[in-house]
Design a protein around this motif. Structure first.
Motif, PDB file in Angstrom:
ATOM      1  N   THR A 175      -8.484   8.462  -2.920  1.00 10.62           N
ATOM      2  CA  THR A 175      -8.019   9.675  -2.257  1.00 10.62           C
ATOM      3  C   THR A 175      -8.724   9.854  -0.926  1.00 10.62           C
ATOM      4  OG1 THR A 175      -7.657  10.693  -4.410  1.00 10.62           O
ATOM      5  CG2 THR A 175      -7.739  12.159  -2.541  1.00 10.62           C
TER       6      THR A 175
ATOM      7  N   VAL B  13       1.459   5.501  -0.308  1.00 12.26           N
ATOM      8  CA  VAL B  13       0.864   6.816  -0.109  1.00 12.26           C
ATOM      9  C   VAL B  13       1.569   7.774  -1.052  1.00 12.26           C
ATOM     10  CG1 VAL B  13       0.576   8.729   1.508  1.00 12.26           C
ATOM     11  CG2 VAL B  13       0.203   6.407   2.276  1.00 12.26           C
ATOM     12  N   ASN B  14       0.771   8.507  -1.811  1.00  9.69           N
ATOM     13  CA  ASN B  14       1.263   9.486  -2.786  1.00  9.69           C
ATOM     14  C   ASN B  14       2.255   8.872  -3.776  1.00  9.69           C
ATOM     15  OD1 ASN B  14      -0.391  11.401  -1.599  1.00  9.69           O
ATOM     16  ND2 ASN B  14       1.196  12.069  -0.201  1.00  9.69           N
ATOM     17  N   GLY B  15       2.059   7.584  -4.066  1.00 11.67           N
ATOM     18  CA  GLY B  15       2.814   6.922  -5.120  1.00 11.67           C
ATOM     19  C   GLY B  15       4.222   6.472  -4.796  1.00 11.67           C
TER      20      GLY B  15
ATOM     21  N   LEU C 168       0.865  -1.173   0.000  1.00 10.31           N
ATOM     22  CA  LEU C 168       0.000   0.000   0.000  1.00 10.31           C
ATOM     23  C   LEU C 168       0.903   1.226   0.000  1.00 10.31           C
ATOM     24  CD1 LEU C 168      -2.859   1.236   0.212  1.00 10.31           C
ATOM     25  CD2 LEU C 168      -2.547   1.206   2.701  1.00 10.31           C
TER      26      LEU C 168
ATOM     27  N   GLN D 200      -4.198   0.646  -8.642  1.00  8.95           N
ATOM     28  CA  GLN D 200      -5.527   1.160  -8.324  1.00  8.95           C
ATOM     29  C   GLN D 200      -5.388   2.127  -7.164  1.00  8.95           C
ATOM     30  OE1 GLN D 200      -8.842  -1.456  -8.328  1.00  8.95           O
ATOM     31  NE2 GLN D 200      -7.739  -3.056  -9.433  1.00  8.95           N
ATOM     32  N   GLU D 201      -6.177   3.204  -7.177  1.00  2.00           N
ATOM     33  CA  GLU D 201      -5.993   4.207  -6.131  1.00  2.00           C
ATOM     34  C   GLU D 201      -7.280   4.871  -5.690  1.00  2.00           C
ATOM     35  OE1 GLU D 201      -4.417   8.077  -8.453  1.00  2.00           O
ATOM     36  OE2 GLU D 201      -2.960   6.465  -8.299  1.00  2.00           O
TER      37      GLU D 201
ATOM     38  N   TYR E 111      -4.320  12.729   0.679  1.00  2.00           N
ATOM     39  CA  TYR E 111      -3.421  11.603   0.422  1.00  2.00           C
ATOM     40  C   TYR E 111      -3.998  10.719  -0.667  1.00  2.00           C
ATOM     41  CZ  TYR E 111      -1.189  12.926   4.795  1.00  2.00           C
ATOM     42  OH  TYR E 111      -0.529  13.616   5.779  1.00  2.00           O
ATOM     43  N   ARG E 112      -3.122  10.239  -1.539  1.00  2.00           N
ATOM     44  CA  ARG E 112      -3.491   9.300  -2.588  1.00  2.00           C
ATOM     45  C   ARG E 112      -2.969   7.931  -2.171  1.00  2.00           C
ATOM     46  NH1 ARG E 112      -0.338   8.315  -6.938  1.00  2.00           N
ATOM     47  NH2 ARG E 112       0.768  10.233  -6.480  1.00  2.00           N
ATOM     48  N   LEU E 113      -3.886   7.008  -1.894  1.00  2.49           N
ATOM     49  CA  LEU E 113      -3.520   5.641  -1.508  1.00  2.49           C
ATOM     50  C   LEU E 113      -3.621   4.765  -2.745  1.00  2.49           C
ATOM     51  CD1 LEU E 113      -5.595   5.412   1.790  1.00  2.49           C
ATOM     52  CD2 LEU E 113      -3.180   5.937   1.549  1.00  2.49           C
ATOM     53  N   SER E 114      -2.592   3.942  -2.986  1.00  2.00           N
ATOM     54  CA  SER E 114      -2.629   3.089  -4.178  1.00  2.00           C
ATOM     55  C   SER E 114      -2.103   1.688  -3.862  1.00  2.00           C
ATOM     56  CB  SER E 114      -1.827   3.716  -5.320  1.00  2.00           C
ATOM     57  OG  SER E 114      -0.483   3.895  -4.953  1.00  2.00           O
TER      58      SER E 114
END
Length: 161
Positions: free
Chosen positions: A115, A72-74, A70, A112-113, A105-108
Motif C-alpha cells: 500500500t 492498482v487497486n486490484g 502491476l 502479492q501487494e 493505492y494498493r499495488l499488487s
C-alpha cells in the motif's frame, strides 16, 4: 500420463475398450512465480514515480515465458513486462507507477501487494517569487552594466552623498 506446456484449462478424456469413459478438467499453470515483492516507499507525492521490485523464479522443470502485470487497486494494469526464465532461474524485475491523484493505492503483482499513500504535491509560491525577483534584479544589473548606465548611476549616488 499427460503433459502440457500450454497454460490454461484443459479437458482430458480417457477411454479404452471394456472400461468406462472418464473425463477430467485440469488447469496447467505457469511455473514462474513472484517470490518477493517490495514497494519503494509507503508514501509519495502526486506525479512522483513509485518503483516496485519483484524477485521472480521459475520453480518448474521447463523454460517458460510469462507476462506479469502491476495492478492498482486490484483491477487497473499500470505496468507490465514479459519474463522468460529457465528452470530454477531467478530474476529481479522493476515496475513503476506514477499516481496523478492523492489517495491510498494498493499495488499488487501476482497476488502479492503493498500500500502507498499519495499526497498532493504542494507548490512553494514564495520561493518561486523570490527566484523571479532575483532573476529580474540580476537581469537589470547586467543590462545597466552592459549599457554603461551602472557607472552613471554610481557617479550620481557619490555626488549626492
Amino acid at each position: 500420463k499427460y503433459a502440457s506446456s500450454i497454460l490454461g484449462e484443459h479437458r482430458i478424456t480417457a477411454q479404452a475398450t471394456g472400461y468406462d469413459k472418464a473425463t477430467r478438467n485440469i488447469t496447467v499453470m505457469t511455473p514462474i512465480q513472484v517470490q518477493s515483492f517490495n514497494v519503494s516507499s509507503k508514501s509519495a507525492k502526486t506525479g512522483q514515480t513509485i518503483t516496485v521490485k519483484a524477485n521472480v523464479q521459475n520453480v518448474g522443470a521447463f523454460n517458460d515465458t510469462r507476462k506479469l502485470e502491476l495492478l492498482v487497486n486490484g483491477n487497473k494494469t499500470v505496468d507490465s513486462q514479459n519474463v522468460t526464465l529457465k528452470p530454477g532461474e531467478n530474476k529481479t524485475m522493476s515496475f513503476s507507477y506514477k499516481p496523478t491523484d492523492p489517495g491510498t493505492y494498493r499495488l499488487s503483482l501476482d497476488g502479492q501487494e503493498g500500500t502507498v499513500t499519495v499526497e498532493k504535491t504542494t507548490t512553494n509560491w514564495a520561493m518561486i517569487a523570490i527566484i523571479l525577483v532575483l532573476l529580474i534584479a540580476i537581469g537589470a544589473g547586467a543590462y545597466l552594466y552592459h549599457t554603461g548606465e551602472l557607472e552613471t548611476l554610481r557617479k550620481r549616488l557619490q555626488k549626492q552623498q
